[in-house]
Write a protein that holds these residues in place. Structure first.
Motif, PDB file in Angstrom:
ATOM      1  N   THR A   1      27.851  27.172  52.194  1.00 50.54           N
ATOM      2  CA  THR A   1      29.100  26.479  51.890  1.00 50.54           C
ATOM      3  C   THR A   1      30.119  27.540  51.478  1.00 50.54           C
ATOM      4  O   THR A   1      29.739  28.645  51.062  1.00 50.54           O
ATOM      5  CB  THR A   1      28.924  25.480  50.726  1.00 50.54           C
ATOM      6  N   PRO A   2      31.407  27.216  51.540  1.00 47.91           N
ATOM      7  CA  PRO A   2      32.396  28.193  51.072  1.00 47.91           C
ATOM      8  C   PRO A   2      32.152  28.637  49.626  1.00 47.91           C
ATOM      9  O   PRO A   2      32.291  29.812  49.309  1.00 47.91           O
ATOM     10  CB  PRO A   2      33.722  27.458  51.226  1.00 47.91           C
ATOM     11  N   ALA A   3      31.768  27.708  48.755  1.00 48.67           N
ATOM     12  CA  ALA A   3      31.532  28.061  47.349  1.00 48.67           C
ATOM     13  C   ALA A   3      30.355  29.023  47.212  1.00 48.67           C
ATOM     14  O   ALA A   3      30.408  29.971  46.420  1.00 48.67           O
ATOM     15  CB  ALA A   3      31.294  26.809  46.521  1.00 48.67           C
ATOM     16  N   GLU A   4      29.300  28.802  47.970  1.00 46.88           N
ATOM     17  CA  GLU A   4      28.146  29.707  47.924  1.00 46.88           C
ATOM     18  C   GLU A   4      28.521  31.090  48.456  1.00 46.88           C
ATOM     19  O   GLU A   4      28.170  32.115  47.863  1.00 46.88           O
ATOM     20  CB  GLU A   4      26.985  29.135  48.743  1.00 46.88           C
ATOM     21  N   ALA A   5      29.243  31.111  49.580  1.00 46.46           N
ATOM     22  CA  ALA A   5      29.667  32.393  50.155  1.00 46.46           C
ATOM     23  C   ALA A   5      30.619  33.113  49.206  1.00 46.46           C
ATOM     24  O   ALA A   5      30.552  34.337  49.052  1.00 46.46           O
ATOM     25  CB  ALA A   5      30.329  32.169  51.513  1.00 46.46           C
ATOM     26  N   GLU A   6      31.491  32.369  48.554  1.00 42.99           N
ATOM     27  CA  GLU A   6      32.430  32.961  47.604  1.00 42.99           C
ATOM     28  C   GLU A   6      31.679  33.663  46.478  1.00 42.99           C
ATOM     29  O   GLU A   6      32.065  34.769  46.061  1.00 42.99           O
ATOM     30  CB  GLU A   6      33.347  31.873  47.054  1.00 42.99           C
ATOM     31  N   ALA A   7      30.614  33.064  45.981  1.00 46.45           N
ATOM     32  CA  ALA A   7      29.820  33.690  44.914  1.00 46.45           C
ATOM     33  C   ALA A   7      29.229  35.018  45.380  1.00 46.45           C
ATOM     34  O   ALA A   7      29.214  36.002  44.628  1.00 46.45           O
ATOM     35  CB  ALA A   7      28.721  32.742  44.451  1.00 46.45           C
ATOM     36  N   VAL A   8      28.777  35.082  46.622  1.00 47.30           N
ATOM     37  CA  VAL A   8      28.227  36.323  47.168  1.00 47.30           C
ATOM     38  C   VAL A   8      29.335  37.367  47.291  1.00 47.30           C
ATOM     39  O   VAL A   8      29.158  38.523  46.886  1.00 47.30           O
ATOM     40  CB  VAL A   8      27.534  36.079  48.530  1.00 47.30           C
ATOM     41  N   PHE A   9      30.480  36.970  47.834  1.00 48.99           N
ATOM     42  CA  PHE A   9      31.601  37.905  47.979  1.00 48.99           C
ATOM     43  C   PHE A   9      32.018  38.452  46.616  1.00 48.99           C
ATOM     44  O   PHE A   9      32.249  39.651  46.467  1.00 48.99           O
ATOM     45  CB  PHE A   9      32.796  37.233  48.654  1.00 48.99           C
ATOM     46  N   ARG A  10      32.125  37.583  45.631  1.00 50.15           N
ATOM     47  CA  ARG A  10      32.540  38.036  44.303  1.00 50.15           C
ATOM     48  C   ARG A  10      31.550  39.037  43.722  1.00 50.15           C
ATOM     49  O   ARG A  10      31.958  40.044  43.144  1.00 50.15           O
ATOM     50  CB  ARG A  10      32.713  36.841  43.375  1.00 50.15           C
ATOM     51  N   ALA A  11      30.273  38.771  43.879  1.00 46.26           N
ATOM     52  CA  ALA A  11      29.252  39.688  43.362  1.00 46.26           C
ATOM     53  C   ALA A  11      29.309  41.039  44.077  1.00 46.26           C
ATOM     54  O   ALA A  11      29.222  42.091  43.432  1.00 46.26           O
ATOM     55  CB  ALA A  11      27.866  39.063  43.509  1.00 46.26           C
ATOM     56  N   GLU A  12      29.465  41.018  45.388  1.00 48.37           N
ATOM     57  CA  GLU A  12      29.513  42.268  46.150  1.00 48.37           C
ATOM     58  C   GLU A  12      30.786  43.058  45.857  1.00 48.37           C
ATOM     59  O   GLU A  12      30.745  44.280  45.719  1.00 48.37           O
ATOM     60  CB  GLU A  12      29.377  42.000  47.653  1.00 48.37           C
ATOM     61  N   LEU A  13      31.918  42.382  45.756  1.00 46.93           N
ATOM     62  CA  LEU A  13      33.167  43.083  45.454  1.00 46.93           C
ATOM     63  C   LEU A  13      33.159  43.648  44.039  1.00 46.93           C
ATOM     64  O   LEU A  13      33.715  44.721  43.787  1.00 46.93           O
ATOM     65  CB  LEU A  13      34.361  42.154  45.663  1.00 46.93           C
ATOM     66  N   ALA A  14      32.521  42.949  43.112  1.00 45.75           N
ATOM     67  CA  ALA A  14      32.432  43.445  41.735  1.00 45.75           C
ATOM     68  C   ALA A  14      31.650  44.757  41.666  1.00 45.75           C
ATOM     69  O   ALA A  14      31.882  45.569  40.761  1.00 45.75           O
ATOM     70  CB  ALA A  14      31.785  42.396  40.841  1.00 45.75           C
ATOM     71  N   LYS A  15      30.767  44.985  42.631  1.00 49.67           N
ATOM     72  CA  LYS A  15      30.039  46.260  42.680  1.00 49.67           C
ATOM     73  C   LYS A  15      30.988  47.416  43.015  1.00 49.67           C
ATOM     74  O   LYS A  15      30.756  48.542  42.608  1.00 49.67           O
ATOM     75  CB  LYS A  15      28.925  46.204  43.724  1.00 49.67           C
ATOM     76  N   LEU A  16      32.049  47.112  43.751  1.00 49.96           N
ATOM     77  CA  LEU A  16      33.044  48.125  44.099  1.00 49.96           C
ATOM     78  C   LEU A  16      34.024  48.354  42.962  1.00 49.96           C
ATOM     79  O   LEU A  16      34.418  49.480  42.682  1.00 49.96           O
ATOM     80  CB  LEU A  16      33.805  47.718  45.360  1.00 49.96           C
ATOM     81  N   ASP A  17      34.443  47.262  42.321  1.00 47.89           N
ATOM     82  CA  ASP A  17      35.369  47.330  41.193  1.00 47.89           C
ATOM     83  C   ASP A  17      35.332  45.972  40.496  1.00 47.89           C
ATOM     84  O   ASP A  17      35.509  44.933  41.156  1.00 47.89           O
ATOM     85  CB  ASP A  17      36.793  47.642  41.667  1.00 47.89           C
TER      86      ASP A  17
END
Length: 179
Positions: free
Chosen positions: A20-36
């Motif tokens: 779902t968009p909400a599930e994918a958003e959680a993954v994106f947020r976690a991965e981007l937080a690794k960058l900054d």
């Protein structure tokens, strides 16, 4: 392993597309937080296309980083990437335990040593959570880049003494002229 900041996405694109968009958003947020830690993402689906907006949460120091990331995003069918949350105008309702019609809000601007401070006038200032909700409404209306030029946001009730209240729809032009 690739040096691309998006290698995780390429390897998981089918999995992410099935979420779902909400599930994918959680993954994106976690991965981007690794960058900054200041990076964020909004994920939605529109007409069969997965749309990803990479955000800096109004941190102007990260805007170039966001633009660089989006420019480096992989080209994938049915996916689009954009940098910074866009302006949508104020013709929307915000749902936060109650419906808030953004068009019903007004504002009073003032210049301080720190810059432009916007006093957002709302019908029920006692409602808890206004601090976050107010920023979300302003950012949705004028866009992330313009919202970052506002030094402060205050929430208050509209009173009889407010002679110079401006309609919320005039906020984008006001920010553009006075920041």
């Amino acid at each position: 392993m690739s040096d691309s900041p998006w290698s995780w996405l390429v390897s998981r694109k089918d999995e992410l597309q099935a979420m779902t968009p909400a599930e994918a958003e959680a993954v994106f947020r976690a991965e981007l937080a690794k960058l900054d830690a200041g990076l964020d993402a909004d994920v939605s689906d529109e007409l069969g296309e997965r749309k990803v907006v990479v955000s800096a949460n109004r941190d102007a120091a990260l805007f170039d980083r966001v633009r660089e990331l989006v420019a480096a995003a992989p080209a994938m069918p049915r996916w689009s990437f954009s940098a910074l949350r866009p302006a949508r105008g104020f013709e929307f309702e915000f749902h936060a335990g109650r419906n808030i019609d953004a068009r019903a809000l007004g504002f009073v601007p003032r210049q301080t040593d720190e810059g432009l401070v916007v006093r957002l006038l709302v019908p029920n200032p006692e409602f808890e959570g206004w601090a976050d909700i107010a920023w979300q409404i302003v950012e949705a209306g004028i866009g992330e880049e313009a919202a970052a030029r506002i030094a402060g946001l205050e929430v208050d009730a509209r009173g009889a003494e407010d002679d110079h209240v401006l309609a919320i729809e005039s906020l984008p032009k006001y920010v553009a002229r006075h920041t």
